[in-house]
Design an enzyme around this catalytic site. Structure first.
Site, PDB file in Angstrom:
ATOM      1  N   SER A   1       0.795  -1.345  -0.151  1.00 26.76           N
ATOM      2  CA  SER A   1       0.050   0.073  -0.002  1.00 26.76           C
ATOM      3  C   SER A   1       0.848   1.262  -0.061  1.00 26.76           C
ATOM      4  CB  SER A   1      -0.993   0.098   1.282  1.00 26.76           C
ATOM      5  OG  SER A   1      -1.305   1.322   1.717  1.00 26.76           O
TER       6      SER A   1
ATOM      7  N   TYR B   1      -1.778  -1.187  10.505  1.00 29.59           N
ATOM      8  CA  TYR B   1      -1.650  -1.545   9.050  1.00 29.59           C
ATOM      9  C   TYR B   1      -0.580  -0.988   8.224  1.00 29.59           C
ATOM     10  CZ  TYR B   1      -3.889  -1.287   4.102  1.00 29.59           C
ATOM     11  OH  TYR B   1      -3.941  -1.490   2.642  1.00 29.59           O
TER      12      TYR B   1
HETATM   13  P1  NAD Z   1     -11.465  -5.571   0.661  1.00 31.78           P
HETATM   14  O1  NAD Z   1     -11.772  -5.136   2.137  1.00 31.78           O
HETATM   15  O2  NAD Z   1     -12.683  -4.998  -0.295  1.00 31.78           O
HETATM   16  O3  NAD Z   1     -11.280  -7.164   0.237  1.00 31.78           O
HETATM   17  C1  NAD Z   1     -10.627  -7.883   1.173  1.00 31.78           C
HETATM   18  C2  NAD Z   1     -10.964  -9.271   0.975  1.00 31.78           C
HETATM   19  O4  NAD Z   1      -9.961 -10.117   1.703  1.00 31.78           O
HETATM   20  C3  NAD Z   1     -12.225  -9.652   1.230  1.00 31.78           C
HETATM   21  O5  NAD Z   1     -12.917 -10.531   0.263  1.00 31.78           O
HETATM   22  C4  NAD Z   1     -12.199 -10.392   2.730  1.00 31.78           C
HETATM   23  O6  NAD Z   1     -13.019 -11.340   2.627  1.00 31.78           O
HETATM   24  C5  NAD Z   1     -10.627 -11.058   2.186  1.00 31.78           C
HETATM   25  N1  NAD Z   1     -10.238 -11.356   3.683  1.00 31.78           N
HETATM   26  C6  NAD Z   1     -10.052 -10.803   4.582  1.00 31.78           C
HETATM   27  N2  NAD Z   1      -9.496 -11.398   5.878  1.00 31.78           N
HETATM   28  C7  NAD Z   1      -9.117 -12.536   5.081  1.00 31.78           C
HETATM   29  C8  NAD Z   1      -8.410 -13.651   5.651  1.00 31.78           C
HETATM   30  N3  NAD Z   1      -7.798 -13.738   6.854  1.00 31.78           N
HETATM   31  N4  NAD Z   1      -8.244 -14.728   4.675  1.00 31.78           N
HETATM   32  C9  NAD Z   1      -8.660 -14.755   3.502  1.00 31.78           C
HETATM   33  N5  NAD Z   1      -9.266 -13.825   2.762  1.00 31.78           N
HETATM   34  C10 NAD Z   1      -9.414 -12.478   3.768  1.00 31.78           C
HETATM   35  O7  NAD Z   1     -10.053  -4.889   0.312  1.00 31.78           O
HETATM   36  P2  NAD Z   1      -9.225  -4.139  -0.927  1.00 31.78           P
HETATM   37  O8  NAD Z   1      -9.448  -2.807  -0.532  1.00 31.78           O
HETATM   38  O9  NAD Z   1      -9.844  -4.746  -2.101  1.00 31.78           O
HETATM   39  O10 NAD Z   1      -7.887  -4.600  -0.457  1.00 31.78           O
HETATM   40  C11 NAD Z   1      -7.142  -5.414  -0.955  1.00 31.78           C
HETATM   41  C12 NAD Z   1      -5.839  -5.459  -0.846  1.00 31.78           C
HETATM   42  O11 NAD Z   1      -5.352  -4.359  -1.213  1.00 31.78           O
HETATM   43  C13 NAD Z   1      -5.303  -5.661   0.627  1.00 31.78           C
HETATM   44  O12 NAD Z   1      -4.178  -6.113   0.935  1.00 31.78           O
HETATM   45  C14 NAD Z   1      -5.095  -3.925   1.066  1.00 31.78           C
HETATM   46  O13 NAD Z   1      -4.348  -3.810   1.955  1.00 31.78           O
HETATM   47  C15 NAD Z   1      -4.613  -3.396  -0.357  1.00 31.78           C
HETATM   48  N6  NAD Z   1      -4.885  -1.990  -0.584  1.00 31.78           N
HETATM   49  C16 NAD Z   1      -5.974  -1.600  -0.428  1.00 31.78           C
HETATM   50  C17 NAD Z   1      -6.198  -0.297  -0.554  1.00 31.78           C
HETATM   51  C18 NAD Z   1      -7.551   0.519  -0.860  1.00 31.78           C
HETATM   52  O14 NAD Z   1      -7.504   1.668  -0.801  1.00 31.78           O
HETATM   53  N7  NAD Z   1      -8.658  -0.455  -1.015  1.00 31.78           N
HETATM   54  C19 NAD Z   1      -5.155   0.788  -1.276  1.00 31.78           C
HETATM   55  C20 NAD Z   1      -4.042   0.085  -0.988  1.00 31.78           C
HETATM   56  C21 NAD Z   1      -3.763  -1.411  -0.848  1.00 31.78           C
HETATM   57  C1  4PL Z   2      -3.892   6.385   0.604  1.00 31.04           C
HETATM   58  O1  4PL Z   2      -4.078   0.942   1.622  1.00 31.04           O
HETATM   59  O2  4PL Z   2      -3.249   3.589   0.360  1.00 31.04           O
HETATM   60  C2  4PL Z   2      -6.485   4.774   2.459  1.00 31.04           C
HETATM   61  C3  4PL Z   2      -6.913   2.209   2.978  1.00 31.04           C
HETATM   62  N1  4PL Z   2      -5.788   5.785   1.733  1.00 31.04           N
HETATM   63  O3  4PL Z   2      -6.028   1.026   2.699  1.00 31.04           O
HETATM   64  C4  4PL Z   2      -4.831   1.628   2.021  1.00 31.04           C
HETATM   65  C5  4PL Z   2      -4.849   5.325   1.330  1.00 31.04           C
HETATM   66  C6  4PL Z   2      -6.327   3.453   2.354  1.00 31.04           C
HETATM   67  C7  4PL Z   2      -4.436   4.125   0.982  1.00 31.04           C
HETATM   68  C8  4PL Z   2      -5.149   3.222   1.709  1.00 31.04           C
END
Ligand code: NAD
Ligand code: 4PL
Length: 244
Positions: free
Chosen positions: A137, A150
């Site tokens: 992230s 996180y």
């Molecule tokens: P989300 O919450 O929409 O989806 C996450 C998924 O992971 C869900 O389907 C959930 O059921 C599953 N999950 C949770 N705990 C679990 C476990 N113990 N075992 C297996 N599955 C599990 O999340 P997202 O926003 O799509 O994020 C996905 C990835 O991207 C994460 O690693 C998050 O840190 C990263 N990320 C997200 C953002 C953002 O802004 N959305 C930004 C940067 C990084």
């Molecule tokens: C800029 O990884 O990268 C909110 C929530 N804002 O999970 C993230 C920023 C979120 C991010 C993320």
């Protein structure tokens, strides 16, 4: 054990959001996708639309990780790609992060990566080939507040990539990280991070909310045959919000 002619990709947390978009992208690239998630219904839907398979999996559960990896090897005879995407995405001020919440986030976001990567590199090492992508992230670059646990796990996921690349290279395995900025996933849209767009979008080079589909192609590239000279790296995919 039957050997699939198609490449096989295991994506964790792929029932929704960024993981689901990655499953769609890798399936479009011709891979068999294994959609692994604690959410059985969501995983089944994503697997079905991609003619893949769903696995109910909590990445922090050592027995389930071992069982699922063994099942995939049994069914397909190979695991070419692992995407460590599953994570908890909390928003909690430091003073309110209990040790219990801290441990929970470490357990899913960090122990989960250890368990998946340890199990899958054993399979990839035998084959002499593999592509691993950790979803980190840009909070690790930006120092986004109110989610220090996180951010710590996301930095650790980059640390693992850097620390492991040299050991995995001789086995034919690359390991890289993709670091998205804020993305309109189901998780973010339904939680407290949603208000973050008001602050972040003005800092981006492009004036709109990032979508899961904006992240998936970068993952697909690092997961492809063509990315074989890239390892130990982090690719930031955040519309220029951060620049490093
Ligand atoms: P989300 O919450 O929409 O989806 C996450 C998924 O992971 C869900 O389907 C959930 O059921 C599953 N999950 C949770 N705990 C679990 C476990 N113990 N075992 C297996 N599955 C599990 O999340 P997202 O926003 O799509 O994020 C996905 C990835 O991207 C994460 O690693 C998050 O840190 C990263 N990320 C997200 C953002 C953002 O802004 N959305 C930004 C940067 C990084
Ligand atoms: C800029 O990884 O990268 C909110 C929530 N804002 O999970 C993230 C920023 C979120 C991010 C993320």
């Amino acid at each position: 054990m039957p050997e699939s002619t198609k490449r096989v990709a295991l994506i964790t947390g792929a029932a929704q959001g960024i993981g689901a978009a990655i499953a769609d992208e890798l399936a479009a690239d011709g891979m068999t996708v294994v959609v692994a998630d604690v959410n059985a219904e969501g995983a089944a839907a994503v697997a079905e639309r991609n003619s893949g398979v769903a696995k109910i999996l909590d990445v922090s559960d050592p027995e389930r990780v071992a069982a699922v990896v063994a099942e995939v090897v049994e069914e397909f005879g190979r695991i070419d790609v692992l995407v460590n995407n599953a994570a908890l995405v909390p928003l909690t001020p430091w003073a309110e992060i209990s040790f219990e919440e801290w441990r929970k986030v470490m357990s899913v976001n960090l122990d989960g990566i250890y368990l998946m990567t340890h199990a899958v590199t054993a399979v990839m090492g035998e084959a002499g080939y593999g592509r691993i992508v950790n979803i980190a992230s840009n909070t690790f670059v930006a120092g986004t507040p109110d989610c220090a646990h996180y951010v710590a796990t996301k930095g650790a996921s980059i640390g693992l990539v850097r620390g492991l690349a040299g050991e995995l290279g001789p086995l034919g395995i690359t390991i890289n990280a993709v670091a998205p900025g804020i993305i309109a996933s189901e998780g973010v849209l339904s939680g407290p991070h949603e208000s973050g767009f008001d602050y972040v979008v003005p800092m981006q080079a492009f004036d709109r909310r990032g979508l899961p589909q904006d992240v998936a192609p970068a993952v697909a590239f690092l997961a492809s045959e063509k990315a074989g000279w890239i390892t130990g790296q982090t690719l930031v995919v955040d519309a220029g919000h951060t620049r490093n």
